[in-house]
Scaffold this motif. Structure first.
Motif, PDB file in Angstrom:
ATOM      1  N   ILE A  86       0.941  -1.280   0.265  1.00  0.00           N
ATOM      2  CA  ILE A  86       0.013   0.039  -0.080  1.00  0.00           C
ATOM      3  C   ILE A  86       1.072   1.449   0.029  1.00  0.00           C
ATOM      4  O   ILE A  86       1.682   1.461   0.751  1.00  0.00           O
ATOM      5  CB  ILE A  86      -0.873  -0.041   1.195  1.00  0.00           C
ATOM      6  N   GLY A  87       0.657   2.145  -0.915  1.00  0.00           N
ATOM      7  CA  GLY A  87       1.337   3.228  -1.121  1.00  0.00           C
ATOM      8  C   GLY A  87       2.485   2.966  -1.901  1.00  0.00           C
ATOM      9  O   GLY A  87       3.647   3.374  -1.813  1.00  0.00           O
ATOM     10  N   THR A  88       2.281   2.365  -3.205  1.00  0.00           N
ATOM     11  CA  THR A  88       3.108   2.115  -3.901  1.00  0.00           C
ATOM     12  C   THR A  88       4.174   2.887  -4.375  1.00  0.00           C
ATOM     13  O   THR A  88       5.218   2.702  -4.608  1.00  0.00           O
ATOM     14  CB  THR A  88       2.278   1.244  -5.461  1.00  0.00           C
ATOM     15  N   GLY A  89       3.825   4.001  -4.970  1.00  0.00           N
ATOM     16  CA  GLY A  89       4.343   5.033  -5.458  1.00  0.00           C
ATOM     17  C   GLY A  89       4.826   4.436  -6.803  1.00  0.00           C
ATOM     18  O   GLY A  89       4.532   3.569  -7.662  1.00  0.00           O
ATOM     19  N   LEU A  90       5.905   5.453  -7.400  1.00  0.00           N
ATOM     20  CA  LEU A  90       6.176   5.142  -8.898  1.00  0.00           C
ATOM     21  C   LEU A  90       7.125   3.740  -9.002  1.00  0.00           C
ATOM     22  O   LEU A  90       7.909   4.018  -8.131  1.00  0.00           O
ATOM     23  CB  LEU A  90       6.664   6.449  -9.597  1.00  0.00           C
ATOM     24  N   PRO A  91       6.927   3.170 -10.408  1.00  0.00           N
ATOM     25  CA  PRO A  91       7.874   1.959 -10.219  1.00  0.00           C
ATOM     26  C   PRO A  91       9.295   2.465 -10.577  1.00  0.00           C
ATOM     27  O   PRO A  91       9.523   3.384 -11.240  1.00  0.00           O
ATOM     28  CB  PRO A  91       7.286   1.391 -11.311  1.00  0.00           C
ATOM     29  N   PRO A 116      -3.202   9.375  -9.557  1.00  0.00           N
ATOM     30  CA  PRO A 116      -3.650   9.068 -10.727  1.00  0.00           C
ATOM     31  C   PRO A 116      -1.999   8.986 -11.803  1.00  0.00           C
ATOM     32  O   PRO A 116      -2.163   7.928 -12.882  1.00  0.00           O
ATOM     33  CB  PRO A 116      -4.175  10.526 -11.542  1.00  0.00           C
ATOM     34  N   LEU A 117      -1.147   9.651 -11.293  1.00  0.00           N
ATOM     35  CA  LEU A 117       0.112   9.204 -11.809  1.00  0.00           C
ATOM     36  C   LEU A 117       0.539   7.857 -11.770  1.00  0.00           C
ATOM     37  O   LEU A 117       1.188   7.303 -12.584  1.00  0.00           O
ATOM     38  CB  LEU A 117       1.346  10.349 -11.483  1.00  0.00           C
ATOM     39  N   VAL A 118       0.506   7.276 -10.556  1.00  0.00           N
ATOM     40  CA  VAL A 118       1.045   6.018 -10.419  1.00  0.00           C
ATOM     41  C   VAL A 118       0.025   4.874 -11.159  1.00  0.00           C
ATOM     42  O   VAL A 118       0.614   4.118 -11.661  1.00  0.00           O
ATOM     43  CB  VAL A 118       1.006   5.759  -8.768  1.00  0.00           C
ATOM     44  N   LEU A 119      -1.179   5.223 -11.222  1.00  0.00           N
ATOM     45  CA  LEU A 119      -2.055   4.526 -12.072  1.00  0.00           C
ATOM     46  C   LEU A 119      -1.741   4.356 -13.468  1.00  0.00           C
ATOM     47  O   LEU A 119      -1.719   3.384 -14.079  1.00  0.00           O
ATOM     48  CB  LEU A 119      -3.639   5.156 -11.830  1.00  0.00           C
ATOM     49  N   ALA A 120      -1.264   5.726 -14.006  1.00  0.00           N
ATOM     50  CA  ALA A 120      -0.697   5.656 -15.301  1.00  0.00           C
ATOM     51  C   ALA A 120       0.640   4.980 -15.638  1.00  0.00           C
ATOM     52  O   ALA A 120       0.701   4.448 -16.688  1.00  0.00           O
ATOM     53  CB  ALA A 120      -0.466   7.075 -15.930  1.00  0.00           C
ATOM     54  N   HIS A 121       1.290   4.708 -14.714  1.00  0.00           N
ATOM     55  CA  HIS A 121       2.519   3.904 -14.689  1.00  0.00           C
ATOM     56  C   HIS A 121       2.485   2.477 -14.160  1.00  0.00           C
ATOM     57  O   HIS A 121       3.179   1.747 -14.325  1.00  0.00           O
ATOM     58  CB  HIS A 121       3.777   4.608 -14.087  1.00  0.00           C
ATOM     59  N   ALA A 122       1.199   2.297 -13.756  1.00  0.00           N
ATOM     60  CA  ALA A 122       1.068   1.008 -12.892  1.00  0.00           C
ATOM     61  C   ALA A 122       1.412  -0.142 -13.775  1.00  0.00           C
ATOM     62  O   ALA A 122       1.719  -1.656 -13.296  1.00  0.00           O
ATOM     63  CB  ALA A 122      -0.161   0.870 -12.238  1.00  0.00           C
ATOM     64  N   ARG A 123       1.098  -0.031 -15.188  1.00  0.00           N
ATOM     65  CA  ARG A 123       1.390  -1.288 -15.888  1.00  0.00           C
ATOM     66  C   ARG A 123       2.827  -2.032 -15.972  1.00  0.00           C
ATOM     67  O   ARG A 123       2.728  -3.012 -16.281  1.00  0.00           O
ATOM     68  CB  ARG A 123       1.020  -0.825 -17.462  1.00  0.00           C
TER      69      ARG A 123
END
Length: 274
Positions: A86-91, A116-123
């Motif tokens: 939880i609280g993944t942050g950017l990869p 939203p930014l983390v979501l965009a990079h979550a792939r």
């Protein structure tokens, strides 16, 4: 609260969501760990904070190393095969699933963030070994039961889970509320589950000054805490040795143990639910 998996986000949609005029906590931290997903405003704040307190770079680097050591230990020594981060942050490099699946390819990992930014990079976080599985939940720390409900689609919550919350609880201003959130999350996990926490601490004048400067920047505030407050997050759990300590001193790798570990204003620990 959404359980959607991250879709490909268009440049236009991303531009609408991203505020490049205000520092952003995930981008700021990404800059400090050597990532490239940040903007000039984040780098300017990072350089300003570094001038105030150069030690924050060590906090960022060693906190990431702490994540790797704790996940490896849980997978290799405790037999944990399920992780809720939880609280993944950017990869960046050595994300939770990469470390866990390197040791135990059948590990399942669920990442949680509401950015939203983390979501965009979550792939980038959704790669997995064929034997394992990864998932991403777009969710809020303040809704623990909802997180557990959606995570249960990927994880078997009748079996032990490692709950990982790194450099995140400092965003919760009230320490009592932070403790309650942790307790609610752990209440939904079975005996044998583990809790991994680390956060920056108010253990030096430099870190306190850096925190104050960061909070004046307009970014989501982050509250450094006393070590005793971080230790209290583990109430009711059995702390693994060496307890709640500077992240550099939590079971350092033998290859680096001969050298002196830097003193850092970040403490962490691992606790087991009896």
């Amino acid at each position: 609260m959404s359980d959607r998996k991250p879709a490909v986000v268009s440049a236009a949609e991303l531009n609408e969501r991203i505020d490049t005029a205000t520092p952003h906590s995930a981008r700021f931290w990404n800059y400090f760990v050597g990532g490239k997903d940040n903007y000039e405003v984040d780098r300017e704040l990072g350089d300003h904070i570094r001038d105030i307190f150069p030690g924050l770079a060590d906090v960022a680097r060693t906190s990431r190393q702490f994540l790797g050591r704790t996940v490896r230990h849980l997978a290799a020594e405790q037999g944990i095969r399920q992780f809720l981060d939880i609280g993944t942050g950017l990869p960046t490099a050595d994300n939770t699933h990469e470390v866990a699946q390197r040791t135990a390819p059948d590990s399942k990992i669920v990442y949680v963030d509401n950015d939203p930014l983390v979501l965009a990079h979550a792939r980038a976080l959704l790669t997995s070994t064929p034997q394992g599985e990864t998932a991403y939940i777009d969710a809020d720390l303040y809704e623990p039961e909802a997180i557990l409900r959606v995570a249960g689609a990927t994880l078997d919550l009748s079996r032990p889970v490692a709950l990982v919350i790194l450099n995140t609880l400092g965003h919760v201003a009230d320490p009592d509320q932070a403790r309650t959130l942790v307790s609610r999350l752990m209440a939904g996990l079975p005996s044998g589950s583990h809790l991994v926490i680390s956060d920056s601490t108010s253990t030096s004048a430099g870190m306190i000054a850096a925190s104050e400067a960061y909070n004046r920047s307009g970014a989501v505030p982050y509250h450094v805490r006393a070590v005793e407050e971080i230790t209290s997050f583990f109430d009711g759990l059995d702390l693994l040795e060496p307890g709640v300590v500077e992240v550099t001193r939590w079971r350092p790798d033998p290859a680096s143990a001969s050298g002196a570990s830097p003193t850092v204003d970040a403490y962490g620990g691992v606790g087991r639910k009896p």
